[in-house]
Design a protein around this motif. Structure first.
Motif, PDB file in Angstrom:
ATOM      1  N   LEU A   3     -40.254 108.620  62.459  1.00 25.61           N
ATOM      2  CA  LEU A   3     -40.687 107.455  63.236  1.00 25.61           C
ATOM      3  C   LEU A   3     -40.477 106.168  62.446  1.00 25.61           C
ATOM      4  CD1 LEU A   3     -43.950 108.950  64.766  1.00 25.61           C
ATOM      5  CD2 LEU A   3     -41.882 108.326  66.034  1.00 25.61           C
ATOM      6  N   ASN A   4     -40.756 106.212  61.146  1.00 27.58           N
ATOM      7  CA  ASN A   4     -40.543 105.029  60.310  1.00 27.58           C
ATOM      8  C   ASN A   4     -39.069 104.633  60.263  1.00 27.58           C
ATOM      9  OD1 ASN A   4     -43.258 105.006  59.779  1.00 27.58           O
ATOM     10  ND2 ASN A   4     -43.084 105.776  57.684  1.00 27.58           N
ATOM     11  N   GLU A  32     -37.636 100.671  51.005  1.00 25.60           N
ATOM     12  CA  GLU A  32     -38.831  99.915  51.407  1.00 25.60           C
ATOM     13  C   GLU A  32     -38.949  99.802  52.925  1.00 25.60           C
ATOM     14  OE1 GLU A  32     -36.588  98.941  49.172  1.00 25.60           O
ATOM     15  OE2 GLU A  32     -37.804  99.350  47.383  1.00 25.60           O
ATOM     16  N   ASP A  33     -37.810  99.901  53.615  1.00 21.29           N
ATOM     17  CA  ASP A  33     -37.817  99.786  55.081  1.00 21.29           C
ATOM     18  C   ASP A  33     -38.566 100.937  55.735  1.00 21.29           C
ATOM     19  OD1 ASP A  33     -36.258  97.495  54.967  1.00 21.29           O
ATOM     20  OD2 ASP A  33     -34.375  98.599  55.147  1.00 21.29           O
ATOM     21  N   VAL A  34     -38.540 102.110  55.083  1.00 18.18           N
ATOM     22  CA  VAL A  34     -39.101 103.297  55.735  1.00 18.18           C
ATOM     23  C   VAL A  34     -40.420 103.759  55.111  1.00 18.18           C
ATOM     24  CG1 VAL A  34     -36.839 104.089  56.476  1.00 18.18           C
ATOM     25  CG2 VAL A  34     -37.739 104.883  54.300  1.00 18.18           C
ATOM     26  N   LEU A  35     -40.911 103.016  54.124  1.00 19.46           N
ATOM     27  CA  LEU A  35     -42.190 103.352  53.512  1.00 19.46           C
ATOM     28  C   LEU A  35     -43.291 102.559  54.200  1.00 19.46           C
ATOM     29  CD1 LEU A  35     -41.293 103.391  49.712  1.00 19.46           C
ATOM     30  CD2 LEU A  35     -41.572 105.344  51.243  1.00 19.46           C
ATOM     31  N   LYS A  36     -44.250 103.246  54.793  1.00 21.63           N
ATOM     32  CA  LYS A  36     -45.362 102.579  55.483  1.00 21.63           C
ATOM     33  C   LYS A  36     -46.667 103.228  55.081  1.00 21.63           C
ATOM     34  CE  LYS A  36     -42.858 101.062  59.615  1.00 21.63           C
ATOM     35  NZ  LYS A  36     -42.779 101.118  61.080  1.00 21.63           N
ATOM     36  N   LYS A  73     -33.107 125.591  39.048  1.00 23.17           N
ATOM     37  CA  LYS A  73     -31.763 125.590  39.618  1.00 23.17           C
ATOM     38  C   LYS A  73     -31.898 125.850  41.114  1.00 23.17           C
ATOM     39  CE  LYS A  73     -27.124 127.172  38.491  1.00 23.17           C
ATOM     40  NZ  LYS A  73     -26.309 128.064  37.625  1.00 23.17           N
ATOM     41  N   ALA A  74     -31.550 124.858  41.905  1.00 22.49           N
ATOM     42  CA  ALA A  74     -31.797 124.991  43.342  1.00 22.49           C
ATOM     43  C   ALA A  74     -30.740 124.266  44.157  1.00 22.49           C
ATOM     44  CB  ALA A  74     -33.186 124.450  43.684  1.00 22.49           C
ATOM     45  N   PHE A  75     -30.695 124.662  45.438  1.00 23.27           N
ATOM     46  CA  PHE A  75     -29.819 124.028  46.426  1.00 23.27           C
ATOM     47  C   PHE A  75     -30.681 123.596  47.598  1.00 23.27           C
ATOM     48  CE2 PHE A  75     -27.486 124.354  50.429  1.00 23.27           C
ATOM     49  CZ  PHE A  75     -26.386 123.534  50.186  1.00 23.27           C
ATOM     50  N   ALA A  76     -30.446 122.392  48.093  1.00 25.94           N
ATOM     51  CA  ALA A  76     -31.287 121.866  49.175  1.00 25.94           C
ATOM     52  C   ALA A  76     -30.450 121.323  50.327  1.00 25.94           C
ATOM     53  CB  ALA A  76     -32.195 120.761  48.638  1.00 25.94           C
ATOM     54  N   THR A  77     -30.970 121.522  51.506  1.00 25.50           N
ATOM     55  CA  THR A  77     -30.461 120.865  52.704  1.00 25.50           C
ATOM     56  C   THR A  77     -31.661 120.632  53.607  1.00 25.50           C
ATOM     57  OG1 THR A  77     -28.826 120.956  54.495  1.00 25.50           O
ATOM     58  CG2 THR A  77     -29.944 123.013  53.954  1.00 25.50           C
ATOM     59  N   ASN A  78     -31.501 119.931  54.691  1.00 30.51           N
ATOM     60  CA  ASN A  78     -32.639 119.805  55.610  1.00 30.51           C
ATOM     61  C   ASN A  78     -32.248 119.128  56.904  1.00 30.51           C
ATOM     62  OD1 ASN A  78     -32.627 117.011  54.538  1.00 30.51           O
ATOM     63  ND2 ASN A  78     -34.647 116.832  55.459  1.00 30.51           N
ATOM     64  N   GLN A  79     -33.165 119.225  57.855  1.00 25.16           N
ATOM     65  CA  GLN A  79     -33.083 118.490  59.110  1.00 25.16           C
ATOM     66  C   GLN A  79     -33.464 117.046  58.753  1.00 25.16           C
ATOM     67  OE1 GLN A  79     -31.933 119.390  61.923  1.00 25.16           O
ATOM     68  NE2 GLN A  79     -33.271 119.110  63.667  1.00 25.16           N
ATOM     69  N   PRO A  80     -32.505 116.120  58.749  1.00 24.38           N
ATOM     70  CA  PRO A  80     -32.814 114.791  58.208  1.00 24.38           C
ATOM     71  C   PRO A  80     -33.646 113.915  59.151  1.00 24.38           C
ATOM     72  CG  PRO A  80     -30.560 114.868  58.999  1.00 24.38           C
ATOM     73  CD  PRO A  80     -31.095 116.261  59.136  1.00 24.38           C
ATOM     74  N   PRO A  81     -34.635 113.211  58.618  1.00 19.42           N
ATOM     75  CA  PRO A  81     -35.425 112.292  59.452  1.00 19.42           C
ATOM     76  C   PRO A  81     -34.591 111.205  60.123  1.00 19.42           C
ATOM     77  CG  PRO A  81     -36.517 112.685  57.345  1.00 19.42           C
ATOM     78  CD  PRO A  81     -35.155 113.291  57.238  1.00 19.42           C
ATOM     79  N   TYR A  82     -33.394 110.926  59.570  1.00 19.11           N
ATOM     80  CA  TYR A  82     -32.565 109.874  60.168  1.00 19.11           C
ATOM     81  C   TYR A  82     -31.878 110.319  61.460  1.00 19.11           C
ATOM     82  CZ  TYR A  82     -28.807 112.146  57.377  1.00 19.11           C
ATOM     83  OH  TYR A  82     -27.931 113.038  56.806  1.00 19.11           O
ATOM     84  N   LEU A  83     -32.228 111.505  61.963  1.00 22.81           N
ATOM     85  CA  LEU A  83     -31.737 111.890  63.290  1.00 22.81           C
ATOM     86  C   LEU A  83     -32.179 110.884  64.350  1.00 22.81           C
ATOM     87  CD1 LEU A  83     -32.163 115.776  63.589  1.00 22.81           C
ATOM     88  CD2 LEU A  83     -30.029 114.477  63.481  1.00 22.81           C
TER      89      LEU A  83
END
Length: 360
Positions: free
Chosen positions: A68-69, A356-360, A285-295
């Protein structure tokens, strides 16, 4: 004689009524043409300044808050640029009827586009079709809807599982013992990601799944699951952990509690700040992916393209962001909590957002 005069009079009246009716029809046609032309002119005048609304369902976790942010920050940039006159976002909870009511309010308020993170893939379809019939552009994202009248924006969740499993197989050289931690039992995202995992694992007969369970994408549940697995199977030798994500802190802490160095067990997860902190502090040691909030920002772009007359596919697949230890400095955000999703913008920052735009 009287009869003839009467017929003559009736004929005259009929002629007058016919002429009057023709005039009225002509006026009505002119009026309708004028109104239609007026509406088209209004639309033309409005094309660079739209009203956009976002209807969210559940808002009780950090991903939804960030999503939402991101929408609010990106929409504000579009407003500053003159592409949007007005924007609005709201969360109605997981009750489909509450979200239906909210969408009806948006329809009545004359929004040009409604963006939806749906509480149900089917229950919202009738009200969204109502919006489409009124000329409103509807874009669903994240939790999308089953309709060919609505634009859908999402990632490929089967691919999500594939790329996680492929990375882990590379680390293990295609053989070894692994633990498999899934998401929430019965939901489509879990099933799709698990399908991707198993498609890859099927190619590696020398990999053995010692145990599997549901971690519910949170540390509390994952902690119970991983500790039980380690208690039961530590003696057999554990070479890797394939997890959809959301319980990264629990995995690291459990390994430590069982006297296993976290840096010796490669595992997968989501792009949460906590995972990158463990990479930095414990050399995990890790690998990351995700459903991004910027959808939500990607969905806004689709809505504006459609409103501006561009030809847009009904289904837009957004590439998944990925990272491993080599990307630590790019993604880690010191000072932010472990549950902060570091994918607040896409890797190229095409949305031109600042943290800073998305931190609330």
């Amino acid at each position: 004689m009287f009869k003839g005069n009467l017929l003559f009079m009736f004929g005259k009246v009929a002629l007058i009524l016919s002429m009057a009716l023709a005039i009225l029809v002509g006026c009505a046609t002119k009026s309708n043409s004028f109104n239609q032309s007026e509406k088209e002119t209004e639309k033309q005048d409005q094309k660079d300044g739209y009203k956009i609304a976002l209807s969210n369902s559940f808002a009780g976790n950090s991903w939804r808050s960030q999503m939402l942010n991101v929408f609010d920050a990106y929409a504000q940039k579009k407003k500053d640029a003159g592409e949007i006159d007005e924007f609005y976002s709201s969360s109605s909870g997981n009750d489909p009827q509450a979200q239906i009511n909210e969408i009806r309010n948006m329809i009545s308020q004359g929004y040009d586009a409604i963006i939806v993170d749906a509480s149900s893939p089917t229950a919202l379809v009738p009200v969204l079709h109502e919006a489409v019939e009124r000329g409103i552009v509807v874009v669903a994202f994240d939790n999308t809807v089953e309709s060919d009248k609505v634009y859908n924006v999402n990632t490929d969740q089967v691919e999500f599982g594939r790329i996680q499993a492929e990375w882990l197989m590379e680390q293990l050289g295609g053989k070894g013992n692994i633990l498999l931690i899934k998401g929430i039992e019965g939901i489509p995202i879990d099933e799709d990601r698990d399908k991707g995992h198993r498609e890859v694992l099927a190619k590696y007969p020398d990999v053995k799944i010692l145990a599997e369970g549901f971690g519910d994408y949170d540390d509390a549940t994952t902690s119970v699951v991983i500790n039980n697995m380690l208690s039961a199977h530590k003696s057999k030798g554990i070479d890797g952990i394939l997890t959809q994500g959301g319980g990264e802190n629990a995995i690291v802490e459990a390994l430590k509690q069982h006297q296993i160095d976290p840096s010796t067990i490669p595992f997968t997860g989501e792009m949460l700040n906590g995972l990158f902190r463990h990479m930095k502090e414990s050399n995990v040691k890790a690998f990351a992916t995700n459903q991004p909030p910027y959808l939500s920002a990607a969905a806004l772009d689709v809505a504006l393209k459609v409103l501006n007359g561009e030809n847009v596919e009904k289904n837009t697949i957004v590439p998944l962001p990925t990272a491993d230890n080599a990307d630590l400095d790019k993604w880690y955000v010191p000072g932010q909590p472990d549950n902060f999703y570091v994918t607040w913008t896409d890797p190229e920052n095409t949305f031109k957002l600042e943290l800073e735009d998305v931190l609330k």
